[in-house]
Design a protein around this motif. Structure first.
Motif, PDB file in Angstrom:
ATOM      1  N   MET A 268     -17.695  38.010 -31.230  1.00  0.00           N
ATOM      2  CA  MET A 268     -16.925  39.598 -30.474  1.00  0.00           C
ATOM      3  C   MET A 268     -17.976  40.040 -30.171  1.00  0.00           C
ATOM      4  SD  MET A 268     -14.763  41.034 -33.684  1.00  0.00           S
ATOM      5  CE  MET A 268     -13.541  41.794 -32.476  1.00  0.00           C
ATOM      6  N   ALA A 269     -19.265  40.250 -30.442  1.00  0.00           N
ATOM      7  CA  ALA A 269     -20.525  41.164 -29.822  1.00  0.00           C
ATOM      8  C   ALA A 269     -21.021  40.108 -28.692  1.00  0.00           C
ATOM      9  CB  ALA A 269     -21.391  40.754 -30.326  1.00  0.00           C
ATOM     10  N   ALA A 270     -20.669  38.586 -28.488  1.00  0.00           N
ATOM     11  CA  ALA A 270     -21.054  37.898 -26.529  1.00  0.00           C
ATOM     12  C   ALA A 270     -19.479  39.120 -26.196  1.00  0.00           C
ATOM     13  CB  ALA A 270     -21.147  36.702 -27.050  1.00  0.00           C
ATOM     14  N   GLU A 271     -18.519  39.044 -26.662  1.00  0.00           N
ATOM     15  CA  GLU A 271     -17.400  39.644 -25.553  1.00  0.00           C
ATOM     16  C   GLU A 271     -17.627  41.066 -25.343  1.00  0.00           C
ATOM     17  OE1 GLU A 271     -14.071  37.931 -26.778  1.00  0.00           O
ATOM     18  OE2 GLU A 271     -14.513  35.572 -26.143  1.00  0.00           O
ATOM     19  N   GLY A 272     -19.127  42.084 -25.551  1.00  0.00           N
ATOM     20  CA  GLY A 272     -19.096  43.130 -25.663  1.00  0.00           C
ATOM     21  C   GLY A 272     -18.670  43.961 -26.764  1.00  0.00           C
ATOM     22  N   GLY A 273     -18.116  43.537 -27.476  1.00  0.00           N
ATOM     23  CA  GLY A 273     -17.299  44.251 -28.543  1.00  0.00           C
ATOM     24  C   GLY A 273     -17.959  43.846 -29.841  1.00  0.00           C
ATOM     25  N   PRO A 274     -17.215  44.017 -31.244  1.00  0.00           N
ATOM     26  CA  PRO A 274     -15.704  45.483 -31.278  1.00  0.00           C
ATOM     27  C   PRO A 274     -16.350  46.627 -30.955  1.00  0.00           C
ATOM     28  CG  PRO A 274     -16.912  44.658 -33.674  1.00  0.00           C
ATOM     29  CD  PRO A 274     -17.725  44.191 -32.592  1.00  0.00           C
ATOM     30  N   ALA A 275     -15.242  47.102 -30.442  1.00  0.00           N
ATOM     31  CA  ALA A 275     -15.491  48.911 -30.925  1.00  0.00           C
ATOM     32  C   ALA A 275     -14.915  49.649 -31.542  1.00  0.00           C
ATOM     33  CB  ALA A 275     -13.997  49.228 -29.131  1.00  0.00           C
ATOM     34  N   SER A 276     -15.101  49.086 -32.624  1.00  0.00           N
ATOM     35  CA  SER A 276     -14.775  49.777 -34.034  1.00  0.00           C
ATOM     36  C   SER A 276     -14.901  48.843 -35.336  1.00  0.00           C
ATOM     37  CB  SER A 276     -13.202  50.554 -33.729  1.00  0.00           C
ATOM     38  OG  SER A 276     -13.052  50.770 -35.257  1.00  0.00           O
ATOM     39  N   ILE A 277     -14.825  49.774 -36.740  1.00  0.00           N
ATOM     40  CA  ILE A 277     -15.752  48.772 -37.332  1.00  0.00           C
ATOM     41  C   ILE A 277     -15.941  49.838 -38.477  1.00  0.00           C
ATOM     42  CG2 ILE A 277     -17.990  47.978 -37.114  1.00  0.00           C
ATOM     43  CD1 ILE A 277     -17.739  45.465 -38.570  1.00  0.00           C
ATOM     44  N   HIS A 278     -15.114  48.639 -39.758  1.00  0.00           N
ATOM     45  CA  HIS A 278     -15.395  49.843 -41.525  1.00  0.00           C
ATOM     46  C   HIS A 278     -16.473  49.530 -41.773  1.00  0.00           C
ATOM     47  CE1 HIS A 278     -11.098  50.063 -40.708  1.00  0.00           C
ATOM     48  NE2 HIS A 278     -10.992  51.475 -41.672  1.00  0.00           N
ATOM     49  N   LEU A 279     -17.535  50.491 -42.037  1.00  0.00           N
ATOM     50  CA  LEU A 279     -18.787  50.062 -42.101  1.00  0.00           C
ATOM     51  C   LEU A 279     -20.104  51.005 -42.935  1.00  0.00           C
ATOM     52  CD1 LEU A 279     -21.169  47.878 -40.960  1.00  0.00           C
ATOM     53  CD2 LEU A 279     -22.333  49.975 -39.719  1.00  0.00           C
ATOM     54  N   ALA A 280     -20.037  50.400 -44.097  1.00  0.00           N
ATOM     55  CA  ALA A 280     -20.843  51.263 -45.461  1.00  0.00           C
ATOM     56  C   ALA A 280     -20.073  52.472 -45.894  1.00  0.00           C
ATOM     57  CB  ALA A 280     -22.099  51.903 -44.597  1.00  0.00           C
ATOM     58  N   GLU A 281     -18.797  51.624 -46.306  1.00  0.00           N
ATOM     59  CA  GLU A 281     -17.836  52.831 -47.149  1.00  0.00           C
ATOM     60  C   GLU A 281     -17.737  52.626 -48.501  1.00  0.00           C
ATOM     61  OE1 GLU A 281     -13.589  51.171 -45.427  1.00  0.00           O
ATOM     62  OE2 GLU A 281     -13.424  53.541 -46.564  1.00  0.00           O
ATOM     63  N   SER A 282     -18.265  51.544 -48.947  1.00  0.00           N
ATOM     64  CA  SER A 282     -18.797  51.886 -50.476  1.00  0.00           C
ATOM     65  C   SER A 282     -19.554  51.202 -51.326  1.00  0.00           C
ATOM     66  CB  SER A 282     -16.831  50.544 -50.844  1.00  0.00           C
ATOM     67  OG  SER A 282     -17.226  49.562 -50.837  1.00  0.00           O
ATOM     68  N   ALA A 283     -19.461  50.961 -51.991  1.00  0.00           N
ATOM     69  CA  ALA A 283     -20.768  50.153 -52.844  1.00  0.00           C
ATOM     70  C   ALA A 283     -20.665  49.227 -53.439  1.00  0.00           C
ATOM     71  CB  ALA A 283     -20.823  51.521 -54.283  1.00  0.00           C
ATOM     72  N   ALA A 284     -19.307  48.692 -53.184  1.00  0.00           N
ATOM     73  CA  ALA A 284     -18.451  47.314 -53.673  1.00  0.00           C
ATOM     74  C   ALA A 284     -18.783  46.202 -52.117  1.00  0.00           C
ATOM     75  CB  ALA A 284     -17.382  47.132 -54.120  1.00  0.00           C
ATOM     76  N   GLU A 285     -19.181  46.835 -51.093  1.00  0.00           N
ATOM     77  CA  GLU A 285     -19.414  46.311 -49.533  1.00  0.00           C
ATOM     78  C   GLU A 285     -20.489  45.984 -49.718  1.00  0.00           C
ATOM     79  OE1 GLU A 285     -18.118  49.232 -46.063  1.00  0.00           O
ATOM     80  OE2 GLU A 285     -19.997  47.584 -45.290  1.00  0.00           O
ATOM     81  N   THR A 286     -21.529  47.250 -50.125  1.00  0.00           N
ATOM     82  CA  THR A 286     -22.989  46.885 -50.172  1.00  0.00           C
ATOM     83  C   THR A 286     -23.691  46.480 -50.950  1.00  0.00           C
ATOM     84  OG1 THR A 286     -23.204  49.986 -49.765  1.00  0.00           O
ATOM     85  CG2 THR A 286     -25.623  48.282 -50.273  1.00  0.00           C
ATOM     86  N   ARG A 287     -23.143  45.955 -52.451  1.00  0.00           N
ATOM     87  CA  ARG A 287     -22.834  45.303 -53.151  1.00  0.00           C
ATOM     88  C   ARG A 287     -22.607  43.768 -52.653  1.00  0.00           C
ATOM     89  NH1 ARG A 287     -23.015  42.626 -58.548  1.00  0.00           N
ATOM     90  NH2 ARG A 287     -23.610  40.710 -58.550  1.00  0.00           N
ATOM     91  N   PHE A 288     -21.984  43.504 -51.708  1.00  0.00           N
ATOM     92  CA  PHE A 288     -21.680  42.094 -51.233  1.00  0.00           C
ATOM     93  C   PHE A 288     -22.547  41.688 -50.303  1.00  0.00           C
ATOM     94  CE2 PHE A 288     -18.335  39.618 -48.706  1.00  0.00           C
ATOM     95  CZ  PHE A 288     -18.459  39.081 -50.082  1.00  0.00           C
ATOM     96  N   LEU A 289     -22.398  42.796 -50.013  1.00  0.00           N
ATOM     97  CA  LEU A 289     -24.089  42.290 -48.854  1.00  0.00           C
ATOM     98  C   LEU A 289     -25.191  41.789 -49.287  1.00  0.00           C
ATOM     99  CD1 LEU A 289     -22.305  44.502 -45.797  1.00  0.00           C
ATOM    100  CD2 LEU A 289     -21.276  41.895 -46.042  1.00  0.00           C
ATOM    101  N   LEU A 290     -25.203  42.297 -49.471  1.00  0.00           N
ATOM    102  CA  LEU A 290     -27.220  42.284 -50.439  1.00  0.00           C
ATOM    103  C   LEU A 290     -27.075  40.576 -50.988  1.00  0.00           C
ATOM    104  CD1 LEU A 290     -29.214  44.446 -50.374  1.00  0.00           C
ATOM    105  CD2 LEU A 290     -28.300  44.468 -53.659  1.00  0.00           C
ATOM    106  N   ASP A 291     -26.039  40.203 -52.168  1.00  0.00           N
ATOM    107  CA  ASP A 291     -26.157  39.390 -52.586  1.00  0.00           C
ATOM    108  C   ASP A 291     -24.897  38.669 -52.365  1.00  0.00           C
ATOM    109  OD1 ASP A 291     -24.809  40.985 -54.873  1.00  0.00           O
ATOM    110  OD2 ASP A 291     -26.024  40.702 -56.024  1.00  0.00           O
ATOM    111  N   GLY A 292     -23.759  38.569 -52.104  1.00  0.00           N
ATOM    112  CA  GLY A 292     -22.698  38.334 -52.275  1.00  0.00           C
ATOM    113  C   GLY A 292     -22.336  38.022 -53.349  1.00  0.00           C
ATOM    114  N   GLY A 293     -21.950  39.504 -54.393  1.00  0.00           N
ATOM    115  CA  GLY A 293     -21.863  39.687 -55.984  1.00  0.00           C
ATOM    116  C   GLY A 293     -20.584  41.076 -55.476  1.00  0.00           C
ATOM    117  N   GLY A 294     -20.343  41.157 -56.518  1.00  0.00           N
ATOM    118  CA  GLY A 294     -19.141  42.295 -56.955  1.00  0.00           C
ATOM    119  C   GLY A 294     -17.905  42.178 -57.020  1.00  0.00           C
ATOM    120  N   GLU A 295     -17.140  43.168 -56.629  1.00  0.00           N
ATOM    121  CA  GLU A 295     -15.492  43.252 -56.991  1.00  0.00           C
ATOM    122  C   GLU A 295     -14.922  42.664 -55.332  1.00  0.00           C
ATOM    123  OE1 GLU A 295     -13.695  47.312 -58.065  1.00  0.00           O
ATOM    124  OE2 GLU A 295     -15.925  47.565 -57.310  1.00  0.00           O
TER     125      GLU A 295
END
Ligand SMILES: [Zn+2]
Length: 395
Positions: A192-219
């Protein structure tokens, strides 16, 4: 031609005007200034002693989830995502559109003139086109399996190419968007980035997301397995959500990220440098147990801030001013003027709507009026006093 007078007119990109007047004609502002003695033509409308703001810009909402108001109750984040998916399984286009129409009307009534509206189904676009709302619709892709990244993107491209051309003439523009970094593969984000997007994304919303991106673990491990995606390898990248988005190449000035709660000083510096817009949705964050975004640090770092309500599946209403009021209450050290800017020009800039978010010659004649009982001393504080705004549209 109509002449609107109010105790205060707040142009947003210029100092507030006590006893101000705005002249509108054929849907546009033709003059803004003090209510002086000259007597121009047109009908005079005296609004009262309150504060006239530009129409509010809700930079992150999901009108298509309006039928889920009260269905998916406040809950911890990952169980809430599960409940949302389950509740949507049986939805029909008629149900989505019926509730979206009521939500659009409520948003307009409370002073919203433009929205950044996330949608998967795109069922309600005719309802947006028929409304007072100017809409940038974020067509949201979900796709965790990298094997299917190319086909997902091709499908989305075809879907957007098929939309009726007349939507644009009715103030509805659709842009490609991504759901979140735990539901969209790094490969799909990079494509999507190669085509100029995305125009929107949910990011850094929850602790579960942060954990998942850190080490692939969690909920989210169990969550993805439940969705039949347990076979997709992901070990995390020892990175924050913002750093992950950067590594996927999606941080650019045309991106609106929703939330930004799980961010630190390094993230803020990066967001500011990339010119990314962050749509804060405080009431949704509180309802889902995600905590509040670090507003004072975001402001200090110079991050471009706008506001969103998120959907009625997590927020009590689509009243954008209530979001600013919530943040004002939580962070009294942040100037009220900053939050009024975020609710208007901040959102308009994020969505690329040059004729919204301010009151100036040539801007759209759509306003939010906050009434007052007596004389108002500080228009910014009054705007965030908790009184509701009323939408005024001159088409
Ligand atoms: Zn959202």
């Amino acid at each position: 031609m109509k002449r609107l007078r109010a105790g205060w007119v707040v142009p947003v990109d210029a100092p507030p005007i006590r006893n101000g007047r705005v002249v509108v004609d054929r849907g546009r502002v033709v003059r803004v200034g003090p209510d002086d003695a000259d007597a121009p033509r047109g009908t005079a409308i005296d609004l009262g002693s309150g504060v006239l703001l530009p129409g509010l810009v809700n930079a992150h909402t999901h009108l298509e989830l309006s039928h889920l108001a009260g269905v998916v109750g406040p809950a911890p984040f990952v169980p809430w995502v599960r409940a949302l998916i389950a509740a949507r399984a049986g939805e029909t286009p008629e149900q989505v559109r019926g509730a979206a129409r009521l939500a659009i009307a409520a948003a307009c009534t409370s002073g919203t003139a433009a929205v950044g509206d996330v949608s998967n189904g795109l069922y309600h676009l005719p309802d947006l086109a028929a409304s007072h709302l100017r809409a940038v619709v974020f067509h949201e892709l979900i796709g965790w399996d990298p094997e299917r990244a190319e086909s997902s993107l091709a499908w989305a491209r075809a879907r957007l190419a098929d939309l009726p051309a007349e939507l644009a003439a009715h103030g509805v523009e659709v842009r490609p968007a991504a759901h979140a970094p735990y539901s969209v593969s790094p490969k799909l984000l990079a494509l999507m980035a190669a085509e100029g997007g995305p125009a929107s994304i949910h990011l850094a919303e929850s602790a579960a997301e942060t954990r998942f991106l850190l080490d692939g673990g969690g909920e989210f491990v169990e969550f993805l397995a439940e969705r039949g995606l347990g076979h997709v390898p992901f070990a995390g990248g020892a990175r924050s959500p913002v750093a992950h988005a950067g590594a996927c190449g999606i941080l650019h000035p045309g991106l609106v990220i929703a939330h930004g709660v799980q961010t630190d000083a390094t993230d803020h510096a990066r967001l500011a440098e990339c010119g990314v817009h962050v749509a804060l949705c405080a009431r949704s964050n509180l309802a889902l147990g995600n905590g509040l975004p670090p507003l004072p640090a975001l402001v200090a770092a110079g991050v471009r801030i706008c506001l969103g309500t998120d959907s009625l599946a997590s927020a009590p209403s689509l009243d954008l001013l209530a979001e600013a009021v919530e943040l004002h209450r939580a962070f009294p050290q942040v100037p009220a003027e900053f939050l009024v800017h975020a609710a208007t020009l901040g959102g308009a800039t994020a969505l690329g709507l040059a004729d919204h978010g301010r009151i100036a010659k040539g801007t759209r004649a759509a306003f939010a009026y906050v009434a007052a009982d007596g004389e108002v001393v500080d228009p910014f504080h009054h705007a965030l006093s908790g009184a509701s705004a009323t939408g005024l549209f001159f088409e």
